[in-house]
Structures are given as C-alpha cells and as structure tokens.
Design a protein around this motif. Structure first.
Motif, PDB file in Angstrom:
ATOM      1  N   UNK A   1       0.827  -1.201   0.000  1.00  0.00           N
ATOM      2  CA  UNK A   1       0.000   0.000   0.000  1.00  0.00           C
ATOM      3  C   UNK A   1       0.864   1.255   0.000  1.00  0.00           C
ATOM      4  N   UNK A   2       2.017   1.191   0.667  1.00  0.00           N
ATOM      5  CA  UNK A   2       2.908   2.348   0.686  1.00  0.00           C
ATOM      6  C   UNK A   2       3.368   2.694  -0.729  1.00  0.00           C
ATOM      7  N   UNK A   3       3.650   1.654  -1.541  1.00  0.00           N
ATOM      8  CA  UNK A   3       4.026   1.900  -2.933  1.00  0.00           C
ATOM      9  C   UNK A   3       2.855   2.551  -3.696  1.00  0.00           C
ATOM     10  N   UNK A   4       1.636   1.997  -3.490  1.00  0.00           N
ATOM     11  CA  UNK A   4       0.468   2.526  -4.191  1.00  0.00           C
ATOM     12  C   UNK A   4       0.201   3.966  -3.757  1.00  0.00           C
ATOM     13  N   UNK A   5       0.330   4.218  -2.461  1.00  0.00           N
ATOM     14  CA  UNK A   5       0.091   5.560  -1.951  1.00  0.00           C
ATOM     15  C   UNK A   5       1.077   6.564  -2.546  1.00  0.00           C
ATOM     16  N   UNK A   6       2.332   6.123  -2.696  1.00  0.00           N
ATOM     17  CA  UNK A   6       3.331   7.003  -3.300  1.00  0.00           C
ATOM     18  C   UNK A   6       3.026   7.288  -4.768  1.00  0.00           C
ATOM     19  N   UNK A   7       2.590   6.263  -5.507  1.00  0.00           N
ATOM     20  CA  UNK A   7       2.236   6.470  -6.921  1.00  0.00           C
ATOM     21  C   UNK A   7       1.118   7.505  -7.055  1.00  0.00           C
ATOM     22  N   UNK A   8       0.049   7.309  -6.293  1.00  0.00           N
ATOM     23  CA  UNK A   8      -1.100   8.195  -6.422  1.00  0.00           C
ATOM     24  C   UNK A   8      -0.786   9.604  -5.929  1.00  0.00           C
ATOM     25  N   UNK A   9       0.147   9.715  -4.995  1.00  0.00           N
ATOM     26  CA  UNK A   9       0.541  11.042  -4.511  1.00  0.00           C
ATOM     27  C   UNK A   9       1.309  11.791  -5.585  1.00  0.00           C
ATOM     28  N   UNK A  10       2.224  11.095  -6.265  1.00  0.00           N
ATOM     29  CA  UNK A  10       3.095  11.753  -7.241  1.00  0.00           C
ATOM     30  C   UNK A  10       2.443  11.896  -8.622  1.00  0.00           C
ATOM     31  N   UNK A  11       1.612  10.919  -9.015  1.00  0.00           N
ATOM     32  CA  UNK A  11       1.086  10.910 -10.385  1.00  0.00           C
ATOM     33  C   UNK A  11      -0.402  11.218 -10.471  1.00  0.00           C
ATOM     34  N   UNK A  12      -1.055  11.412  -9.360  1.00  0.00           N
ATOM     35  CA  UNK A  12      -2.492  11.695  -9.393  1.00  0.00           C
ATOM     36  C   UNK A  12      -3.293  10.424  -9.581  1.00  0.00           C
ATOM     37  N   UNK A  13      -4.321  10.482 -10.397  1.00  0.00           N
ATOM     38  CA  UNK A  13      -5.171   9.318 -10.610  1.00  0.00           C
ATOM     39  C   UNK A  13      -4.525   8.369 -11.611  1.00  0.00           C
TER      40      UNK A  13
ATOM     41  N   UNK B   1      -5.114   4.277 -13.629  1.00  0.00           N
ATOM     42  CA  UNK B   1      -5.966   3.102 -13.834  1.00  0.00           C
ATOM     43  C   UNK B   1      -5.343   1.871 -13.183  1.00  0.00           C
ATOM     44  N   UNK B   2      -6.133   0.826 -13.038  1.00  0.00           N
ATOM     45  CA  UNK B   2      -5.679  -0.366 -12.338  1.00  0.00           C
ATOM     46  C   UNK B   2      -4.519  -1.038 -13.050  1.00  0.00           C
ATOM     47  N   UNK B   3      -4.563  -1.102 -14.387  1.00  0.00           N
ATOM     48  CA  UNK B   3      -3.479  -1.783 -15.103  1.00  0.00           C
ATOM     49  C   UNK B   3      -2.160  -1.027 -14.977  1.00  0.00           C
ATOM     50  N   UNK B   4      -2.221   0.315 -14.881  1.00  0.00           N
ATOM     51  CA  UNK B   4      -0.990   1.089 -14.704  1.00  0.00           C
ATOM     52  C   UNK B   4      -0.398   0.848 -13.312  1.00  0.00           C
ATOM     53  N   UNK B   5      -1.268   0.776 -12.299  1.00  0.00           N
ATOM     54  CA  UNK B   5      -0.790   0.476 -10.945  1.00  0.00           C
ATOM     55  C   UNK B   5      -0.147  -0.905 -10.911  1.00  0.00           C
ATOM     56  N   UNK B   6      -0.775  -1.879 -11.606  1.00  0.00           N
ATOM     57  CA  UNK B   6      -0.236  -3.234 -11.635  1.00  0.00           C
ATOM     58  C   UNK B   6       1.140  -3.260 -12.296  1.00  0.00           C
ATOM     59  N   UNK B   7       1.291  -2.529 -13.389  1.00  0.00           N
ATOM     60  CA  UNK B   7       2.582  -2.501 -14.101  1.00  0.00           C
ATOM     61  C   UNK B   7       3.686  -1.923 -13.222  1.00  0.00           C
ATOM     62  N   UNK B   8       3.389  -0.850 -12.503  1.00  0.00           N
ATOM     63  CA  UNK B   8       4.405  -0.212 -11.671  1.00  0.00           C
ATOM     64  C   UNK B   8       4.720  -1.039 -10.429  1.00  0.00           C
ATOM     65  N   UNK B   9       3.722  -1.775  -9.904  1.00  0.00           N
ATOM     66  CA  UNK B   9       3.960  -2.600  -8.721  1.00  0.00           C
ATOM     67  C   UNK B   9       4.870  -3.787  -9.026  1.00  0.00           C
ATOM     68  N   UNK B  10       4.942  -4.196 -10.295  1.00  0.00           N
ATOM     69  CA  UNK B  10       5.799  -5.327 -10.640  1.00  0.00           C
ATOM     70  C   UNK B  10       7.275  -5.029 -10.374  1.00  0.00           C
TER      71      UNK B  10
END
Length: 732
Positions: free
Chosen positions: A673-685, A687-696
C-alpha cells in the motif's frame, strides 16, 4: 354505317358457324341435334335436391354421345360455365345443411354431429358430381366449385370441431370411410397442419404423462415403441391410404414419420432441458435421462437452448449469496460429469461452466473448500473410483491420430483437450496452483495440531496422494510439517523420561509452518512454572534451539477442588489462566481490569466468554459490579440468585488459529500500500493496469490484476481512495 367488306366478313363467319353446328345435315337437322344434346347434357349435370326422388338420366351411352357432339361443336366450355351457374343456384341447400349441423354441435360439442355432417356433405357431393366417364376436366371443375363454397360457409368453430373428430380416431378402430370422406371434401389438404397437430399433441401428452421426473430409466426407446404401436397405425389412413403393399406404405409414411419422430425427440429434449438442474443434482441416478438427452440433441439442434436454460437456472438457484460454497462446488462437479456424458468434447461444459468459475473465483473460501475435499473433508467432490493422476494442463496435441475438429458451436477460446479429471478442472479455476498449495499447508497445519492421539497415518496418506497430483516439490513443506509432529512426540517422550511433566507441547519448526495467530497471554502461577521447567529440559536436549511458547493454543485438563465439591473440566488455556488467578495468592475476587493487567492484553469478548465458562460451571460468581469471586460452597441462596447452569460437554479444542491464506495475502498487500500511496501522490489518478505494471517493480510482488482489483476495492470501501471511470485517486 357498315361497309360492304364488313358485311361480307360477318356473313361468312355466321355461315361457317352454322355449318359447324349443323354438321353438314340438310336444313337445320344438325342444329336441332346439337340443341337436343345440349339439353340432355345440361339436364344430366343439373344439381338436384337429394331430398327429392332421384330422376337423373343414367343412360350413359346416350349421355356420352351428347357430350361427344358438344365437344365436336366446341360447346363444352360453355356447358361448363352453365354447370357452374347451376351449382351456384343450388348451393343454398348445402349452406342450410351445414348451418343446421353446426348449430347442433355448438350446443352439444358432440363430435358425432360433425361426423354426421361430413357424411351428409359427401352424399351431396356424390349426387352432384359428374361421372368419371365424362372426363377429368368436368370433375375437377365441380370439385373446385363445391369445395370453394363449402370452405366459405364453414363457421369459425369448425376447425376445432374437426380437430376433435380427428382426435377421437386415435387409438380407435380404423374408419377408412371417414378418411375417404375427408379426402372427397378436400379436408385433408385444407387442414393438413391441423391433422398433424393432433399427432403432435398426442406425442406431447404422452411425454408429459410418462417422462416427467423419471430419470432413472431410459424413456426415448419406450416413446418410439409407443409411436409404433399407437400412432403409426393411425397415420396409415390420412397419409398412406392409397398404398397397396407394405413397402409402398412404408415409403409413403417415411417423410411424415420422420417429422413425428423429430417431434418426439424435441418434446423430450424440451422437458429434460427444463429439468436439467434437478437431473444434475440427482446424478448418477439420472444417468439414463442424460443418455436420452444426448440422443435427442443429436436429432434436434437445441444445444444453445440447453446452455441458456442451465445458465439461467444456475443464476437463479446456485450463484447467489445464499448458496454455500461447498454446495456450489458439488453442483459444479456434478455438472462436469453430466455434461461430459451429453457432450464428450466439452463444448457445452465450457459455455455453461464459465459463469460458475467466475463466481467461484470471487468467493473467498473456494480454494479452502476444494482443498478440504482433497484431504477428505469436502463431501463428494472427489470420486473414490476416479484414478489419481497429476494435474493436467490445457494443450493441443496436433500429432494425435484420433484428433477431431472442434464442434461447430465451439467458441474461439475453446480447446478440445481440456483437463479431463475433476480435480484438474477445479484447480484450473485459478491461474496458478500455488494458491492451492498454500491452502493445503494451512489446512494440514490445522489438522495436525488438532490430533491428540499421535496417529498421523491418515495425514501421511493424504500427503502421498497429493504428491501424485501436485508433485513432490510442492508438498515438501507439508512433509516437513508431518515430520515435525513425529519429532515433537519423540522429543516429548525424551523430556518426560528425564523429568515427568504434565505439559505435552507440540514443537514445530517456525519457518516451515504457516503463521499462527499471535497472542500476548501470560500464563500465571503453576502454568508458568511448568513451562519454564519444560523449556529448561528441552534446551538441555537441544542446546541449539529455543522454545517460543504459544500459550493460547491447546487445551488444559483441570481438577478444581472447592470446599464442597471437585470440578473436573477440559478448558482452553485462557480459561485455565483465569481460574489460576483465583486460586493463587489467596485472592478470591478479581475484576476485569485486574485480570487483563495480570494476563496481558486480552480483548473483552474473549474475557467475557471465559468468565461465563466458569459461571456456568458454578465455580465463579458475578457480584454484579464487574467483580467475580470463587464460589467455594454452592449454597441454595446462590443457586436461587443464579439461573441453573446448563449441562455443557467438556470443552472441545477449537481449530488452531492458523493464519489463513487470505489473511496472509491481505497482510502482504498492506506492505505494498505504501508503494500505491506514493504512486497516487506523485502521479495523481491512475488506472488499475498502470498500478499493476508499476507494482511489478516492487520486490517480491507477484499478485494478479484481479487480486489487486480486490485490494483496491477494499481500500475504496475504507475511504482511502476514490474511483471514477476506472481511475483511482487518493481520498483527501
């Protein structure tokens, strides 16, 4: 004013006509003969009222001579016109007869009235019909005029009356005269579909009467036998009246017989399609119904209707929150077995099973239920007679000499070589078998920790069977767990031989077992002393190892001596720890806050449950202000103040609180969740597939996008994120 050439032309044609009519006779002799022939022929054809004496001339040679003379004079067309006009002038007689008979039928609805009417109409037909010797043209003209008028005057109630009359002939003595009357009056051609519907309804009635709910015996062969005995003899009169030999009869009935056999299959197929859900529930007793349905589907193309019906019934009766996961899995397994009987290539199963598989993937306890069936706790999912074989994967064997093309209704994603055994099909609901292996480890841990007699043979057999399915590598951890149990028993026997103890712990390897629920319980008094003594002897035996106690697990057998009685019970460690406080230090009254401070951070629900255990057994007494004290003497006053305690069986050990796979995954996802929270903080909104790609790119991340979607949905419900149009944004 006429001209001379025109007058000459008219005179010439008149003379030619006169010569033709006169026939070359002197004077007008020939013309008189034609006139007499006309009168004789017209009088012979004139329709008469059959209620009057019949005086029609029957001197056929004379009549034939008159018709030949009129034919030579080219007057037959005119005679036909006159004949038709004469018929029309007498048609009112038939109209009156029909009205009279149908009025009687409308009052009584007696089909014998209709039968009498038709026979009366045949009498009119015979009285008015020209004889065959006068030629086909004259007879066909009469039939057309007679039938046209008849069909125009028949009331709207006649078709249903005629249908009832036809129905009355089914199974009755054959009446060739009646069907001959139908043919003369043109009713066979006019009401061909209605006559066929009589047979269709007989078939439908027979199927509904004999086949509804009867699945344990073949029905299609019996229906065809009934057709041969009852329907085929009836079919001969309407469809093969002109046959003279057996072969000719069979040839004439072949087409209509094929239509009726098709209707038998269609009606039975419709019935079994409507019953298919219950047929599957009743398998294997309903195997005969499945074989009948298979044969019917080969005759009737209703595969899509079967798929739609079963999918609709599954949604209504199976795929809803009120259905237990084990029941859904049981029905799914039965569905697999039944549809493979109906359609061995598996096209129907593929189309029906897809919604069930998607729904099962969304249920959190699906994997656990499947795994439980593998170790003997899941009911009838696994057939004991089914050979044990490794898990199969989907593949296409192009070198198979028995390869067959896919069915015409197979979808683009269908593959013929699907997993054939049930377990492989169940495991294939998910993309990876690793989830099942992890759940196997959790379930095996619970079962092993619940065993008290030291007999692990059943679990050892289960592991050997599972190794055949999942492979040796996947079950290595389970073998370590089983070895820990046998080693634990051996270690306990050694420690007991050095210094006897009332404590018999189960010693496991922390890194090879699923995580167990942690607890802050501190065992007081003699329990703590027993633990310390046992740990010291264990360290002496295993100098390189240390014991880490999980005091909240297991059971404790206690004998509590009070002033007027002795209470022997088997309770949980928390229950034992609480009663130990009351028996040590001379303090006989404790409140909840003091107990929690002494034993550790215990939640109120667990504490209250433990206190009620002792209150129900009459060992403790609630003074009403949150303080509990020991009830040394069970006085009558106390008994009156407290309702009688129900007799409760000895405490059964609860399932060991092993952390489930879902709980483990949820805990691991909280790390990401910390990774996801950082993504959404820096990049805004995102989509789910983009979050999945970055979490890999995160270390150790191996979740599917479906699992990530489930986690993000949970985060949305908790208010951590918002979702709009597939885009996730931090909730500020």
């Amino acid at each position: 004013m006429t001209t001379y050439p025109l007058e000459n032309l008219v005179q010439t044609r008149w003379q030619n006509t006169f010569d033709r009519l006169n026939g070359g006779e002197p004077g007008i002799t020939g013309l008189l003969n034609i006139s007499q022939a006309w009168n004789t022929a017209r009088e012979f054809l004139r329709p008469r009222d059959i209620r009057e004496p019949n005086s029609k001339e029957r001197n056929l040679p004379v009549v034939k001579t008159c018709f030949d003379a009129l034919n030579e004079a080219k007057l037959l067309p005119r005679l036909l016109e006159t004949f038709v006009e004469d018929i029309r002038q007498q048609e009112s007689l038939i109209t009156a007869e029909v009205s009279s008979f149908m009025a009687k039928y409308d009052e009584s609805e007696d089909v014998t009235v209709v039968k009498s009417m038709l026979r009366r109409l045949v009498e009119w037909w015979k009285a008015w019909a020209p004889i065959h010797e006068l030629g086909y043209t004259l007879l066909s003209t009469f039939n057309l005029e007679f039938q046209t008028h008849l069909f125009s005057i028949l009331p709207s109630s006649f078709p249903s009356a005629f249908k009832k009359l036809c129905q009355s002939t089914v199974g009755a003595e054959p009446d060739a005269q009646l069907w001959g009357d139908f043919e003369r009056l043109g009713l066979l051609d006019r009401y061909e579909n209605l006559i066929a519907s009589v047979c269709y309804e007989q078939i439908e009635g027979q199927v509904l009467e004999t086949c509804v709910g009867r699945w344990n015996e073949p029905m299609l062969a019996g229906l065809r036998g009934w057709m041969a005995d009852k329907i085929v003899p009836w079919m001969i009169l309407p469809y093969a009246r002109g046959a003279k030999t057996h072969e000719e009869t069979r040839s004439m009935l072949q087409g209509i017989g094929s239509r009726f056999d098709f209707h038998v299959c269609k009606t039975l197929c419709d019935l079994r399609t409507s019953e298919i859900f219950d047929i599957i529930v009743d398998y294997p007793d309903s195997n005969c119904a499945l074989l009948d349905l298979k044969e019917c589907l080969q005759r009737v193309d209703q595969r899509s209707q079967l798929v739609q019906a079963l999918r609709r019934l599954n949604r209504k009766r199976l795929l809803h929150p009120g259905a237990d996961t084990k029941d859904i899995l049981t029905q799914y397994v039965l569905m697999i077995r039944c549809l493979r009987i109906i359609d061995p290539p598996g096209v129907l199963l593929y189309k029906v099973a897809d919604p069930v598989r998607r729904y099962l993937r969304e249920r959190p306890d699906t994997i656990r239920s499947i795994v439980a069936s593998l170790v003997g706790e899941g009911g009838d999912l696994v057939d004991e007679n089914e050979p044990i074989q490794p898990l199969q994967t989907q593949f296409e064997d192009y070198s198979d000499p028995n390869w067959e093309p896919e069915a015409i209704d197979a979808g683009p994603e269908f593959r013929t070589n699907k997993p054939s055994d049930v377990i492989s099909t169940l495991v294939s609901i998910y993309d990876s078998k690793d989830l099942f292996v992890k759940e196997l480890q959790v379930l095996l841990a619970q079962r092993l920790l619940a065993i008290k007699d030291g007999n692990f043979e059943k679990e050892r057999q289960n592991i050997e069977i599972l190794k055949l399915r999942f492979g040796d590598a996947a079950l290595q951890v389970c073998e370590v767990m089983l070895r820990d149990m046998t080693d634990s028993r051996r270690i306990d026997q050694h420690v007991q031989s050095q210094k006897a103890s009332n404590l018999h712990p189960t010693i496991i390897s922390k890194h090879f077992w699923p995580a167990l629920q942690a607890s802050t319980l501190n065992m007081p008094g003699q329990f703590k002393t027993i633990q310390q003594t046992y740990a010291k002897e264990f360290t002496t035996f295993k100098p390189d190892k240390r014991l880490r106690w999980l005091p909240h697990l297991g059971t404790v057998e206690l004998s509590i001596e009070l002033q007027d009685r002795t209470v022997e019970v088997e309770v949980s460690p928390l229950d034992a720890a609480i009663i130990e406080l009351f028996g040590s230090g001379g303090k006989t009254a404790w409140n909840s806050q003091e107990i929690i401070a002494e034993l550790g951070d215990i939640d109120n629900s667990s504490l209250n449950k433990a206190m009620m255990t002792w209150i129900d057994r009459g060992v403790l007494f609630d003074r009403g202000d949150g303080t509990y004290e020991v009830l040394e003497i069970a006085t009558s006053a106390v008994k009156a103040a407290r309702p009688p305690a129900p007799k409760r069986p000895a405490a059964q050990p609860e399932a060991p609180p092993v952390v489930t796979v879902q709980q483990q995954e949820a805990e691991q996802m909280r790390v990401y969740w910390k990774f996801i929270e950082g993504m959404l903080t820096n990049l805004g909104s995102l989509p789910l597939d983009r979050i999945q790609t970055m979490l890999k790119f995160a270390p150790g991340y191996s979740r599917t996008i479906e699992q990530l979607g489930t986690f993000m949905e949970a985060a949305r419900r908790e208010g951590l994120v918002t979702e709009s149009g597939g885009q996730y944004r931090l909730n500020k």
